[in-house]
Design a protein around this motif. Sequence first.
Motif, PDB file in Angstrom:
ATOM      1  N   ALA A  80       7.422   0.237  35.855  1.00 40.41           N
ATOM      2  CA  ALA A  80       7.834  -1.147  36.123  1.00 40.41           C
ATOM      3  C   ALA A  80       9.341  -1.278  35.953  1.00 40.41           C
ATOM      4  O   ALA A  80       9.886  -0.947  34.889  1.00 40.41           O
ATOM      5  CB  ALA A  80       7.120  -2.113  35.185  1.00 40.41           C
ATOM      6  N   HIS A  81       9.995  -1.774  36.978  1.00 42.91           N
ATOM      7  CA  HIS A  81      11.412  -2.088  36.865  1.00 42.91           C
ATOM      8  C   HIS A  81      11.528  -3.388  36.077  1.00 42.91           C
ATOM      9  O   HIS A  81      10.902  -4.394  36.418  1.00 42.91           O
ATOM     10  CB  HIS A  81      12.042  -2.262  38.246  1.00 42.91           C
ATOM     11  N   ILE A  82      12.335  -3.362  35.019  1.00 40.54           N
ATOM     12  CA  ILE A  82      12.475  -4.531  34.141  1.00 40.54           C
ATOM     13  C   ILE A  82      13.922  -5.019  34.079  1.00 40.54           C
ATOM     14  O   ILE A  82      14.248  -5.876  33.261  1.00 40.54           O
ATOM     15  CB  ILE A  82      11.923  -4.230  32.725  1.00 40.54           C
ATOM     16  N   GLY A  83      14.764  -4.459  34.931  1.00 39.14           N
ATOM     17  CA  GLY A  83      16.177  -4.801  34.907  1.00 39.14           C
ATOM     18  C   GLY A  83      16.432  -6.253  35.280  1.00 39.14           C
ATOM     19  O   GLY A  83      15.766  -6.815  36.134  1.00 39.14           O
ATOM     20  N   ALA A  84      17.403  -6.830  34.618  1.00 36.00           N
ATOM     21  CA  ALA A  84      17.831  -8.199  34.892  1.00 36.00           C
ATOM     22  C   ALA A  84      19.322  -8.277  34.596  1.00 36.00           C
ATOM     23  O   ALA A  84      19.914  -7.317  34.086  1.00 36.00           O
ATOM     24  CB  ALA A  84      17.059  -9.187  34.020  1.00 36.00           C
ATOM     25  N   ILE A  85      19.913  -9.403  34.878  1.00 42.47           N
ATOM     26  CA  ILE A  85      21.347  -9.524  34.662  1.00 42.47           C
ATOM     27  C   ILE A  85      21.716  -9.591  33.183  1.00 42.47           C
ATOM     28  O   ILE A  85      22.857  -9.364  32.811  1.00 42.47           O
ATOM     29  CB  ILE A  85      21.922 -10.707  35.454  1.00 42.47           C
ATOM     30  N   GLY A  86      20.739  -9.841  32.332  1.00 36.55           N
ATOM     31  CA  GLY A  86      20.993  -9.902  30.897  1.00 36.55           C
ATOM     32  C   GLY A  86      20.033  -9.029  30.118  1.00 36.55           C
ATOM     33  O   GLY A  86      18.879  -8.847  30.507  1.00 36.55           O
ATOM     34  N   THR A  87      20.508  -8.495  29.017  1.00 32.65           N
ATOM     35  CA  THR A  87      19.700  -7.616  28.178  1.00 32.65           C
ATOM     36  C   THR A  87      18.479  -8.332  27.615  1.00 32.65           C
ATOM     37  O   THR A  87      17.389  -7.766  27.557  1.00 32.65           O
ATOM     38  CB  THR A  87      20.554  -7.058  27.014  1.00 32.65           C
ATOM     39  N   ARG A  88      18.641  -9.582  27.208  1.00 33.70           N
ATOM     40  CA  ARG A  88      17.532 -10.317  26.590  1.00 33.70           C
ATOM     41  C   ARG A  88      16.332 -10.433  27.539  1.00 33.70           C
ATOM     42  O   ARG A  88      15.191 -10.202  27.141  1.00 33.70           O
ATOM     43  CB  ARG A  88      18.007 -11.699  26.156  1.00 33.70           C
ATOM     44  N   VAL A  89      16.583 -10.774  28.802  1.00 35.45           N
ATOM     45  CA  VAL A  89      15.497 -10.884  29.777  1.00 35.45           C
ATOM     46  C   VAL A  89      14.888  -9.511  30.041  1.00 35.45           C
ATOM     47  O   VAL A  89      13.664  -9.366  30.119  1.00 35.45           O
ATOM     48  CB  VAL A  89      15.981 -11.543  31.092  1.00 35.45           C
ATOM     49  N   SER A  90      15.737  -8.488  30.146  1.00 37.81           N
ATOM     50  CA  SER A  90      15.225  -7.135  30.374  1.00 37.81           C
ATOM     51  C   SER A  90      14.319  -6.687  29.232  1.00 37.81           C
ATOM     52  O   SER A  90      13.261  -6.091  29.468  1.00 37.81           O
ATOM     53  CB  SER A  90      16.379  -6.149  30.540  1.00 37.81           C
ATOM     54  N   ILE A 105       9.169   2.385  32.053  1.00 33.54           N
ATOM     55  CA  ILE A 105      10.007   1.291  32.536  1.00 33.54           C
ATOM     56  C   ILE A 105      11.268   1.869  33.162  1.00 33.54           C
ATOM     57  O   ILE A 105      11.618   3.033  32.938  1.00 33.54           O
ATOM     58  CB  ILE A 105      10.385   0.300  31.416  1.00 33.54           C
ATOM     59  N   SER A 106      11.929   1.046  33.946  1.00 39.78           N
ATOM     60  CA  SER A 106      13.153   1.444  34.616  1.00 39.78           C
ATOM     61  C   SER A 106      14.047   0.217  34.724  1.00 39.78           C
ATOM     62  O   SER A 106      13.555  -0.914  34.749  1.00 39.78           O
ATOM     63  CB  SER A 106      12.820   1.997  36.011  1.00 39.78           C
ATOM     64  N   SER A 107      15.349   0.454  34.791  1.00 39.50           N
ATOM     65  CA  SER A 107      16.265  -0.672  34.921  1.00 39.50           C
ATOM     66  C   SER A 107      17.540  -0.262  35.633  1.00 39.50           C
ATOM     67  O   SER A 107      18.065   0.824  35.385  1.00 39.50           O
ATOM     68  CB  SER A 107      16.629  -1.227  33.547  1.00 39.50           C
ATOM     69  N   TYR A 123      23.456  -1.272  26.778  1.00 41.59           N
ATOM     70  CA  TYR A 123      22.386  -1.947  27.525  1.00 41.59           C
ATOM     71  C   TYR A 123      21.136  -1.064  27.558  1.00 41.59           C
ATOM     72  O   TYR A 123      20.044  -1.494  27.185  1.00 41.59           O
ATOM     73  CB  TYR A 123      22.890  -2.250  28.934  1.00 41.59           C
ATOM     74  N   TYR A 124      21.303   0.181  27.986  1.00 39.26           N
ATOM     75  CA  TYR A 124      20.148   1.081  28.068  1.00 39.26           C
ATOM     76  C   TYR A 124      19.587   1.415  26.684  1.00 39.26           C
ATOM     77  O   TYR A 124      18.365   1.490  26.510  1.00 39.26           O
ATOM     78  CB  TYR A 124      20.504   2.363  28.830  1.00 39.26           C
ATOM     79  N   ALA A 125      20.454   1.603  25.713  1.00 37.75           N
ATOM     80  CA  ALA A 125      19.981   1.919  24.363  1.00 37.75           C
ATOM     81  C   ALA A 125      19.154   0.772  23.791  1.00 37.75           C
ATOM     82  O   ALA A 125      18.090   0.995  23.204  1.00 37.75           O
ATOM     83  CB  ALA A 125      21.171   2.243  23.456  1.00 37.75           C
ATOM     84  N   ASP A 126      19.623  -0.456  23.970  1.00 35.99           N
ATOM     85  CA  ASP A 126      18.900  -1.618  23.442  1.00 35.99           C
ATOM     86  C   ASP A 126      17.539  -1.785  24.109  1.00 35.99           C
ATOM     87  O   ASP A 126      16.525  -2.032  23.445  1.00 35.99           O
ATOM     88  CB  ASP A 126      19.723  -2.892  23.622  1.00 35.99           C
ATOM     89  N   ILE A 127      17.497  -1.659  25.419  1.00 38.95           N
ATOM     90  CA  ILE A 127      16.230  -1.831  26.135  1.00 38.95           C
ATOM     91  C   ILE A 127      15.258  -0.710  25.784  1.00 38.95           C
ATOM     92  O   ILE A 127      14.088  -0.949  25.488  1.00 38.95           O
ATOM     93  CB  ILE A 127      16.451  -1.896  27.660  1.00 38.95           C
TER      94      ILE A 127
END
Length: 170
Positions: A80-90, A105-107, A123-127
């Motif tokens: 599932a791609h979970i990328g969004a313009i903000g980390t919180r939404v992702s 998951i992917s972003s 960004y990637y580390a947090d997600i």
Amino acid sequence: MPKFTSFSGVYPAMVTPFDENEELDEKRLRALINFLIERKLEGLYITGSTGESFLMSPDERKRVVEITVDEVKGRIPIIAHIGAIGTRVSIDLARHAEKAGVDAISSVPPFYWGFSGDQIHGYYADITASTSLPMLAYNVPMAALGFDIIKRIAGIDGMVGVKYTATTHH
């Protein structure tokens, strides 16, 4: 439901069907999922750019994930791609995807402003840290990850690969 530990083969970037009123068309989505599974594909990549993720609300994206997991029933892996313009939404989308039962998951990287390598890594580390799911970075031309950044994010615990998209394949 089996848990997949490696990802290889063909994972089409699945479209998301909508009706004439721009509402998610669950019946067509389920039919598409079965059509693709019947073609013996190795897995599905959902809610990405081709899946109209950036035209859907987070709730619509979550619903697509839920329907897909329900219809697949563990027969093939789902990314599932979970990328969004903000980390919180992702992160919210990533946690939902994990609870729903996807396999990875992917972003896309953050793309609206010119982000530094440190910010992209963060960004990637947090997600990736927000779930136990494997993560694939999504390298797209509009927000291309340079080789140095790819090497750097490859060291994030849970990062397992890169979905590479290009306008040419030379």
